[in-house]
Write an enzyme that holds these catalytic residues in place. Structure first.
Site, PDB file in Angstrom:
ATOM      1  N   ARG A 141     -11.714   2.366  -8.873  1.00  0.00           N
ATOM      2  CA  ARG A 141     -10.773   3.446  -9.192  1.00  0.00           C
ATOM      3  C   ARG A 141     -11.014   3.970 -10.610  1.00  0.00           C
ATOM      4  O   ARG A 141     -11.658   3.289 -11.414  1.00  0.00           O
ATOM      5  CB  ARG A 141      -9.341   2.933  -9.065  1.00  0.00           C
ATOM      6  CG  ARG A 141      -9.035   2.547  -7.637  1.00  0.00           C
ATOM      7  CD  ARG A 141      -7.603   2.166  -7.433  1.00  0.00           C
ATOM      8  NE  ARG A 141      -7.401   1.897  -6.017  1.00  0.00           N
ATOM      9  CZ  ARG A 141      -6.267   2.053  -5.364  1.00  0.00           C
ATOM     10  NH1 ARG A 141      -5.203   2.465  -5.999  1.00  0.00           N
ATOM     11  NH2 ARG A 141      -6.191   1.789  -4.084  1.00  0.00           N
TER      12      ARG A 141
ATOM     13  N   THR B  72     -10.831  -6.978  -5.541  1.00  0.00           N
ATOM     14  CA  THR B  72     -12.122  -6.888  -6.228  1.00  0.00           C
ATOM     15  C   THR B  72     -12.727  -5.483  -6.049  1.00  0.00           C
ATOM     16  O   THR B  72     -13.617  -5.097  -6.790  1.00  0.00           O
ATOM     17  CB  THR B  72     -13.110  -7.952  -5.676  1.00  0.00           C
ATOM     18  OG1 THR B  72     -13.004  -7.976  -4.248  1.00  0.00           O
ATOM     19  CG2 THR B  72     -12.797  -9.333  -6.205  1.00  0.00           C
TER      20      THR B  72
ATOM     21  N   LEU C  15      10.595 -20.763  -4.677  1.00  0.00           N
ATOM     22  CA  LEU C  15       9.589 -19.844  -4.149  1.00  0.00           C
ATOM     23  C   LEU C  15       8.298 -19.854  -4.976  1.00  0.00           C
ATOM     24  O   LEU C  15       8.338 -19.778  -6.201  1.00  0.00           O
ATOM     25  CB  LEU C  15      10.162 -18.416  -4.164  1.00  0.00           C
ATOM     26  CG  LEU C  15       9.187 -17.299  -3.797  1.00  0.00           C
ATOM     27  CD1 LEU C  15       8.945 -17.272  -2.286  1.00  0.00           C
ATOM     28  CD2 LEU C  15       9.709 -15.938  -4.254  1.00  0.00           C
TER      29      LEU C  15
ATOM     30  N   ARG D 140       0.171   7.692  -2.622  1.00  0.00           N
ATOM     31  CA  ARG D 140       0.744   8.755  -1.779  1.00  0.00           C
ATOM     32  C   ARG D 140       2.207   9.016  -2.123  1.00  0.00           C
ATOM     33  O   ARG D 140       2.675  10.148  -2.108  1.00  0.00           O
ATOM     34  CB  ARG D 140       0.602   8.385  -0.288  1.00  0.00           C
ATOM     35  CG  ARG D 140      -0.761   8.756   0.267  1.00  0.00           C
ATOM     36  CD  ARG D 140      -1.048   8.044   1.549  1.00  0.00           C
ATOM     37  NE  ARG D 140      -1.409   6.645   1.299  1.00  0.00           N
ATOM     38  CZ  ARG D 140      -1.483   5.719   2.251  1.00  0.00           C
ATOM     39  NH1 ARG D 140      -1.221   6.033   3.502  1.00  0.00           N
ATOM     40  NH2 ARG D 140      -1.850   4.493   1.946  1.00  0.00           N
TER      41      ARG D 140
ATOM     42  N   ASP E  91       0.827  -1.213   0.000  1.00  0.00           N
ATOM     43  CA  ASP E  91       0.000   0.000   0.000  1.00  0.00           C
ATOM     44  C   ASP E  91       0.860   1.261   0.000  1.00  0.00           C
ATOM     45  O   ASP E  91       1.974   1.255   0.531  1.00  0.00           O
ATOM     46  CB  ASP E  91      -0.898  -0.041   1.250  1.00  0.00           C
ATOM     47  CG  ASP E  91      -2.090   0.879   1.125  1.00  0.00           C
ATOM     48  OD1 ASP E  91      -2.279   1.488   0.048  1.00  0.00           O
ATOM     49  OD2 ASP E  91      -2.833   1.008   2.110  1.00  0.00           O
TER      50      ASP E  91
ATOM     51  N   HIS F 248       2.599   3.234  -8.867  1.00  0.00           N
ATOM     52  CA  HIS F 248       2.396   1.801  -9.127  1.00  0.00           C
ATOM     53  C   HIS F 248       3.592   1.225  -9.889  1.00  0.00           C
ATOM     54  O   HIS F 248       4.017   0.106  -9.652  1.00  0.00           O
ATOM     55  CB  HIS F 248       1.106   1.573  -9.925  1.00  0.00           C
ATOM     56  CG  HIS F 248      -0.129   1.994  -9.184  1.00  0.00           C
ATOM     57  ND1 HIS F 248      -0.351   1.667  -7.867  1.00  0.00           N
ATOM     58  CD2 HIS F 248      -1.213   2.730  -9.569  1.00  0.00           C
ATOM     59  CE1 HIS F 248      -1.515   2.178  -7.475  1.00  0.00           C
ATOM     60  NE2 HIS F 248      -2.050   2.824  -8.489  1.00  0.00           N
TER      61      HIS F 248
ATOM     62  N   ASN G 152       1.272   3.427  -2.875  1.00  0.00           N
ATOM     63  CA  ASN G 152       1.836   3.858  -4.166  1.00  0.00           C
ATOM     64  C   ASN G 152       1.331   5.241  -4.563  1.00  0.00           C
ATOM     65  O   ASN G 152       2.089   6.078  -5.057  1.00  0.00           O
ATOM     66  CB  ASN G 152       1.429   2.882  -5.281  1.00  0.00           C
ATOM     67  CG  ASN G 152       2.006   1.503  -5.076  1.00  0.00           C
ATOM     68  OD1 ASN G 152       2.899   1.319  -4.272  1.00  0.00           O
ATOM     69  ND2 ASN G 152       1.474   0.529  -5.809  1.00  0.00           N
TER      70      ASN G 152
ATOM     71  N   LEU H 280      -7.279  -4.984   7.089  1.00  0.00           N
ATOM     72  CA  LEU H 280      -7.038  -6.140   6.214  1.00  0.00           C
ATOM     73  C   LEU H 280      -7.575  -5.965   4.796  1.00  0.00           C
ATOM     74  O   LEU H 280      -7.181  -6.698   3.891  1.00  0.00           O
ATOM     75  CB  LEU H 280      -7.634  -7.406   6.830  1.00  0.00           C
ATOM     76  CG  LEU H 280      -6.884  -7.949   8.048  1.00  0.00           C
ATOM     77  CD1 LEU H 280      -7.542  -9.222   8.550  1.00  0.00           C
ATOM     78  CD2 LEU H 280      -5.413  -8.238   7.706  1.00  0.00           C
ATOM     79  N   SER H 281      -8.492  -5.013   4.616  1.00  0.00           N
ATOM     80  CA  SER H 281      -9.008  -4.735   3.270  1.00  0.00           C
ATOM     81  C   SER H 281      -9.415  -5.993   2.498  1.00  0.00           C
ATOM     82  O   SER H 281      -9.025  -6.181   1.338  1.00  0.00           O
ATOM     83  CB  SER H 281      -7.977  -3.934   2.460  1.00  0.00           C
ATOM     84  OG  SER H 281      -7.647  -2.752   3.126  1.00  0.00           O
TER      85      SER H 281
HETATM   86  C1  FPP Z   1      -2.226   0.235  -3.159  1.00  0.00           C
HETATM   87  O1  FPP Z   1      -1.663   1.512  -3.158  1.00  0.00           O
HETATM   88  C2  FPP Z   1      -1.627  -0.522  -4.222  1.00  0.00           C
HETATM   89  C3  FPP Z   1      -2.312  -1.130  -5.223  1.00  0.00           C
HETATM   90  C4  FPP Z   1      -3.767  -1.091  -5.352  1.00  0.00           C
HETATM   91  C5  FPP Z   1      -1.612  -1.816  -6.286  1.00  0.00           C
HETATM   92  C6  FPP Z   1      -0.397  -2.535  -5.891  1.00  0.00           C
HETATM   93  C7  FPP Z   1       0.352  -2.905  -7.091  1.00  0.00           C
HETATM   94  C8  FPP Z   1       1.687  -2.871  -7.187  1.00  0.00           C
HETATM   95  C9  FPP Z   1       2.583  -2.530  -6.067  1.00  0.00           C
HETATM   96  C10 FPP Z   1       2.376  -3.260  -8.421  1.00  0.00           C
HETATM   97  C11 FPP Z   1       2.017  -4.650  -8.749  1.00  0.00           C
HETATM   98  C12 FPP Z   1       3.013  -5.294  -9.550  1.00  0.00           C
HETATM   99  C13 FPP Z   1       2.811  -6.438 -10.171  1.00  0.00           C
HETATM  100  C14 FPP Z   1       3.964  -7.129 -10.705  1.00  0.00           C
HETATM  101  C15 FPP Z   1       1.487  -7.035 -10.367  1.00  0.00           C
HETATM  102  P1  FPP Z   1      -2.626   2.759  -3.346  1.00  0.00           P
HETATM  103  O2  FPP Z   1      -2.722   3.045  -4.787  1.00  0.00           O
HETATM  104  O3  FPP Z   1      -3.945   2.473  -2.689  1.00  0.00           O
HETATM  105  O4  FPP Z   1      -1.848   3.870  -2.601  1.00  0.00           O
HETATM  106  P2  FPP Z   1      -2.499   5.073  -1.760  1.00  0.00           P
HETATM  107  O5  FPP Z   1      -3.245   4.431  -0.606  1.00  0.00           O
HETATM  108  O6  FPP Z   1      -1.305   5.834  -1.317  1.00  0.00           O
HETATM  109  O7  FPP Z   1      -3.386   5.823  -2.673  1.00  0.00           O
END
Ligand code: FPP
Length: 258
Positions: free
Chosen positions: A89, A84, A149, A42, A38, A55, A40, A213-214
């Site tokens: 968004r 889901t 893994l 911000r 979580d 992201h 990305n 836990l979302s």
């Molecule tokens: C939540 O941050 C993050 C996500 C919804 C997406 C997570 C995805 C990645 C880290 C990349 C995935 C990579 C692969 C290889 C599939 P947010 O956008 O809710 O952040 P915020 O709460 O700060 O707005």
């Protein structure tokens, strides 16, 4: 081949990190680590960048953490990549998020194959775009004979829906006489979940300071140790990952006993 992998692993970590890795390896490691990646958005906002830049940066961290988990001989790493609920968004962000598995696997699949990583997925395949699903399915297929893994992507995953679906399957099997009610047990029910065949996570990591836990692995996390950090996912480093594992190693797990 093994020597080649070892050289590559040693090259990719600083000596300080190598030392921490050796220390962590002295004690039992979590067998299954699950991560809610979580923060990305911000991270991007702080830099006046579009959310998708966060992201993209987050995807690079997925590579780093996967490599380290593999190096530590962790059995399973489950990453919550798309829930889901994430369909709510803006379309542009959803489209971007659903392109990331393709980009990630398009770039790093050879590396994962070389590392003996097995790619798996939990989540609803039905509504995923074809390009996302075919990239994931190719990776699953190309790595199916690997023994290292398990890199398990939670994509279009939601735990309540997973549990409801499992209940429907149990009911169907009951009605058709495949099972009777005395056979209903935790172990049996686990086999109806998308995580069938995997152990439950020992450690859950959530970044970005959110403490919830979302809708992630609600059944499977019943006895999991939780580790939360304020660090935003794109800033999450190998050192943070080792810190989470060290914290796990200092916990006393009693599973309801004394
Ligand atoms: C939540 O941050 C993050 C996500 C919804 C997406 C997570 C995805 C990645 C880290 C990349 C995935 C990579 C692969 C290889 C599939 P947010 O956008 O809710 O952040 P915020 O709460 O700060 O707005």
């Amino acid at each position: 081949m093994l020597n080649k992998i070892k050289r590559w692993k040693n090259r990719s970590h600083s000596s300080d990190l190598q030392e921490k890795i050796l220390e962590i390896k002295q004690q039992p490691l979590p067998s299954h680590i699950a991560i809610i990646m979580d923060g990305n958005g911000r991270w991007a906002k702080k830099r006046a960048l579009p959310r998708i830049a966060g992201h993209h940066e987050g995807m690079k961290v997925v590579r780093k953490v996967t490599k380290l988990a593999s190096n530590l001989n962790i059995k399973t790493l489950t990453l919550y990549a798309f829930s889901t609920e994430n369909w709510k968004r803006p379309k542009m962000e959803v489209d971007y998020l659903l392109k990331l598995p393709e980009e990630f696997l398009g770039t790093f699949l050879p590396e994962l194959v070389e590392e003996n990583v097995q790619v798996k997925m939990i989540g609803y395949k039905e509504n995923l775009p074809k390009h996302t699903l075919s990239a994931v399915e190719k990776a699953i297929n190309d790595t199916k004979n690997n023994t290292g893994l398990i890199l398990n992507f939670a994509l279009n995953y939601g735990s309540r829906a997973e549990i409801l679906e499992a209940i429907k399957h149990v009911l169907n099997d009951y009605k058709s006489g495949i099972m009777n009610e005395t056979e209903i047990s935790e172990e049996m029910f686990s086999k109806y979940l998308m995580t069938a065949g995997l152990t439950d996570p020992d450690l859950l990591i959530r970044t970005s300071g959110e403490i919830r836990l979302s809708n992630f692995m609600l059944w499977q996390l019943a006895y999991t140790e939780f580790w939360f950090t304020d660090v935003l996912w794109p800033d999450f480093s190998e050192t943070h990952f080792l810190e989470a594992i060290a914290a796990f190693q200092n916990r006393q797990r009693r599973f309801g006993g004394v």
